[in-house]
Scaffold this motif. Structure first.
Motif, PDB file in Angstrom:
ATOM      1  N   ASP A 146       0.825  -1.209   0.000  1.00 54.33           N
ATOM      2  CA  ASP A 146       0.000   0.000   0.000  1.00 54.33           C
ATOM      3  C   ASP A 146       0.859   1.259   0.000  1.00 54.33           C
ATOM      4  OD1 ASP A 146      -2.310  -1.375   0.007  1.00 54.33           O
ATOM      5  OD2 ASP A 146      -2.801  -1.035   2.129  1.00 54.33           O
ATOM      6  N   ARG A 147       1.883   1.271   0.865  1.00 52.30           N
ATOM      7  CA  ARG A 147       2.721   2.466   1.008  1.00 52.30           C
ATOM      8  C   ARG A 147       3.562   2.698  -0.241  1.00 52.30           C
ATOM      9  NH1 ARG A 147       0.949   5.648   4.986  1.00 52.30           N
ATOM     10  NH2 ARG A 147       2.844   6.807   4.481  1.00 52.30           N
ATOM     11  N   LEU A 148       4.000   1.619  -0.884  1.00 52.31           N
ATOM     12  CA  LEU A 148       4.781   1.750  -2.110  1.00 52.31           C
ATOM     13  C   LEU A 148       3.909   2.350  -3.204  1.00 52.31           C
ATOM     14  CD1 LEU A 148       7.740   0.967  -2.299  1.00 52.31           C
ATOM     15  CD2 LEU A 148       7.055  -1.163  -3.404  1.00 52.31           C
ATOM     16  N   GLY A 149       2.640   2.028  -3.163  1.00 51.02           N
ATOM     17  CA  GLY A 149       1.685   2.620  -4.092  1.00 51.02           C
ATOM     18  C   GLY A 149       1.744   1.980  -5.462  1.00 51.02           C
ATOM     19  N   SER A 150       1.239   2.696  -6.447  1.00 51.09           N
ATOM     20  CA  SER A 150       1.211   2.151  -7.814  1.00 51.09           C
ATOM     21  C   SER A 150       1.482   3.279  -8.808  1.00 51.09           C
ATOM     22  CB  SER A 150      -0.140   1.501  -8.089  1.00 51.09           C
ATOM     23  OG  SER A 150      -1.166   2.456  -7.830  1.00 51.09           O
ATOM     24  N   GLY A 151       2.358   4.190  -8.410  1.00 47.92           N
ATOM     25  CA  GLY A 151       2.619   5.371  -9.242  1.00 47.92           C
ATOM     26  C   GLY A 151       3.546   5.067 -10.410  1.00 47.92           C
ATOM     27  N   HIS A 152       3.790   6.112 -11.190  1.00 49.16           N
ATOM     28  CA  HIS A 152       4.646   5.973 -12.367  1.00 49.16           C
ATOM     29  C   HIS A 152       6.102   6.276 -12.043  1.00 49.16           C
ATOM     30  CE1 HIS A 152       1.447   5.358 -15.360  1.00 49.16           C
ATOM     31  NE2 HIS A 152       0.724   6.011 -14.467  1.00 49.16           N
ATOM     32  N   GLY A 153       6.388   6.579 -10.788  1.00 50.51           N
ATOM     33  CA  GLY A 153       7.760   6.895 -10.394  1.00 50.51           C
ATOM     34  C   GLY A 153       8.625   5.644 -10.332  1.00 50.51           C
ATOM     35  N   ALA A 154       9.951   5.865 -10.257  1.00 51.72           N
ATOM     36  CA  ALA A 154      10.911   4.766 -10.181  1.00 51.72           C
ATOM     37  C   ALA A 154      10.795   4.063  -8.827  1.00 51.72           C
ATOM     38  CB  ALA A 154      12.321   5.299 -10.365  1.00 51.72           C
ATOM     39  N   CYS A 189       4.274   1.069 -10.937  1.00 54.69           N
ATOM     40  CA  CYS A 189       3.018   0.567 -11.517  1.00 54.69           C
ATOM     41  C   CYS A 189       3.249  -0.633 -12.429  1.00 54.69           C
ATOM     42  CB  CYS A 189       2.286   1.680 -12.264  1.00 54.69           C
ATOM     43  SG  CYS A 189       3.247   2.385 -13.621  1.00 54.69           S
ATOM     44  N   ASP A 190       4.489  -0.846 -12.855  1.00 54.81           N
ATOM     45  CA  ASP A 190       4.768  -1.995 -13.728  1.00 54.81           C
ATOM     46  C   ASP A 190       5.191  -3.241 -12.951  1.00 54.81           C
ATOM     47  OD1 ASP A 190       4.157  -0.546 -15.982  1.00 54.81           O
ATOM     48  OD2 ASP A 190       6.240   0.033 -16.396  1.00 54.81           O
ATOM     49  N   LEU A 191       5.318  -3.121 -11.629  1.00 51.44           N
ATOM     50  CA  LEU A 191       5.743  -4.278 -10.831  1.00 51.44           C
ATOM     51  C   LEU A 191       4.553  -5.214 -10.582  1.00 51.44           C
ATOM     52  CD1 LEU A 191       7.979  -2.531  -8.128  1.00 51.44           C
ATOM     53  CD2 LEU A 191       8.708  -3.600 -10.271  1.00 51.44           C
ATOM     54  N   SER A 192       4.824  -6.504 -10.582  1.00 53.81           N
ATOM     55  CA  SER A 192       3.770  -7.477 -10.277  1.00 53.81           C
ATOM     56  C   SER A 192       3.615  -7.593  -8.762  1.00 53.81           C
ATOM     57  CB  SER A 192       4.148  -8.843 -10.858  1.00 53.81           C
ATOM     58  OG  SER A 192       5.262  -9.351 -10.151  1.00 53.81           O
ATOM     59  N   ALA A 193       2.519  -8.219  -8.343  1.00 49.30           N
ATOM     60  CA  ALA A 193       2.325  -8.464  -6.911  1.00 49.30           C
ATOM     61  C   ALA A 193       3.468  -9.324  -6.364  1.00 49.30           C
ATOM     62  CB  ALA A 193       0.973  -9.136  -6.675  1.00 49.30           C
ATOM     63  N   ASP A 194       3.937 -10.265  -7.178  1.00 49.31           N
ATOM     64  CA  ASP A 194       5.067 -11.108  -6.765  1.00 49.31           C
ATOM     65  C   ASP A 194       6.345 -10.281  -6.593  1.00 49.31           C
ATOM     66  OD1 ASP A 194       3.596 -13.399  -6.645  1.00 49.31           O
ATOM     67  OD2 ASP A 194       4.331 -14.245  -8.543  1.00 49.31           O
ATOM     68  N   ASP A 195       6.560  -9.338  -7.509  1.00 48.57           N
ATOM     69  CA  ASP A 195       7.733  -8.451  -7.389  1.00 48.57           C
ATOM     70  C   ASP A 195       7.688  -7.708  -6.050  1.00 48.57           C
ATOM     71  OD1 ASP A 195       8.701  -9.028  -9.938  1.00 48.57           O
ATOM     72  OD2 ASP A 195       7.713  -7.304 -10.885  1.00 48.57           O
ATOM     73  N   ILE A 196       6.514  -7.176  -5.724  1.00 45.66           N
ATOM     74  CA  ILE A 196       6.403  -6.351  -4.516  1.00 45.66           C
ATOM     75  C   ILE A 196       6.562  -7.215  -3.265  1.00 45.66           C
ATOM     76  CG2 ILE A 196       4.817  -4.868  -3.201  1.00 45.66           C
ATOM     77  CD1 ILE A 196       3.995  -3.625  -5.863  1.00 45.66           C
TER      78      ILE A 196
END
Ligand SMILES: [Zn+2]
Length: 263
Positions: A146-154, A189-196
């Motif tokens: 949640d805190r990492l979010g899903s933005g377009h930033g690096a 936003c391009d990371l998968s749930a597994d990545d996170i």
């Protein structure tokens, strides 16, 4: 720059060596121009009190007690805390020195003068005033995502954004991304749930291991990026070569082979 594990090591030094001793004086050290330190009135507030507790939130460190004032310390670029005996002599770059009754001393060292010390009443209010996110070692996997979010930033910028998650900086974010195999410039936003999930588990494992080692890097596994953190060094995980690039204003070290550039 001291991050969560380094500050945790300083917290332990205070807890083990500077707690339950009556404060006789708090004085400025050498060359304190341009260092944000408590003035004489605030310093005098600590006289006669003891630190009974040392707390940490992200990179912020606190020492104090239920009944007395607290000191809040931020290490800036290169600050540290030394607990020592008077016979050992005052360490270099000591900007603030707490003298306890007897021989024990505690110094805030800050060679580069980007750190600060304050006398405060309430660590929680201090944490809130900096708008810090939760401590990265205190969150569960869901909160981390949640805190990492899903933005377009690096992702590197998100991991080091203290308002999202407090504690991680350049060094340990690079180590985490290296060990997971994600490019620092990948968009969140391009990371998968597994990545996170992998970032969460790996960040915790790394930060906990560095805390357990008391931030003594020599004790960390030789395959970690920290021991190979220079452009041109061989990657320890594949045939790649470590490279560096500025991402979000900070120099990131990574392996372009097993941390491929996002498409
Ligand atoms: Zn590699």
């Amino acid at each position: 720059m001291p991050e969560l594990p380094e500050v945790e090591a300083y917290r332990r030094r205070i807890e083990q060596g500077a707690c339950h001793r009556t404060i006789a004086a708090v004085e400025r050290g050498d060359d304190t121009s341009h260092v944000d330190l408590p003035g004489p009135k605030d310093r005098a507030r600590l006289d006669g009190h003891q630190f009974t507790k040392a707390r940490r939130h992200g990179k912020l460190l606190f020492a104090g007690s239920a009944s007395g004032p607290w000191v809040a310390l931020h290490m800036g670029m290169a600050g540290s805390v030394r607990v020592y005996d008077a016979d050992d002599g005052t360490p270099d770059y000591a900007r603030l020195i707490v003298t306890f009754e007897g021989d024990r001393r505690m110094a805030f060292r800050d060679p580069r003068k980007f750190g600060w010390v304050k006398v405060i009443d309430d660590p929680d209010a201090e944490i809130a005033s900096h708008e810090l996110g939760p401590d990265v070692l205190e969150v569960d996997a869901e909160t981390f995502a949640d805190r990492l979010g899903s933005g377009h930033g690096a992702v590197k910028s998100a991991l080091t954004d203290q308002a999202r998650l407090a504690g991680m900086g350049n060094l340990w974010a690079d180590e985490t991304l290296y060990q997971v195999g994600i490019h620092p410039a990948a968009k969140v936003c391009d990371l998968s749930a597994d990545d996170i999930r992998a970032l969460y588990r790996t960040a915790r494992r790394i930060l906990s291991a560095v805390c357990d080692a008391d931030a003594d890097y020599a004790a960390l596994p030789v395959a970690w990026l920290i021991h190979h953190r220079e452009a041109g060094a061989a990657c320890t995980r594949c045939d790649g070569t470590i490279t560096s690039r500025k991402i979000g204003g900070r120099t990131s070290f990574f392996c372009p082979e097993h941390q491929p550039k996002p498409s």
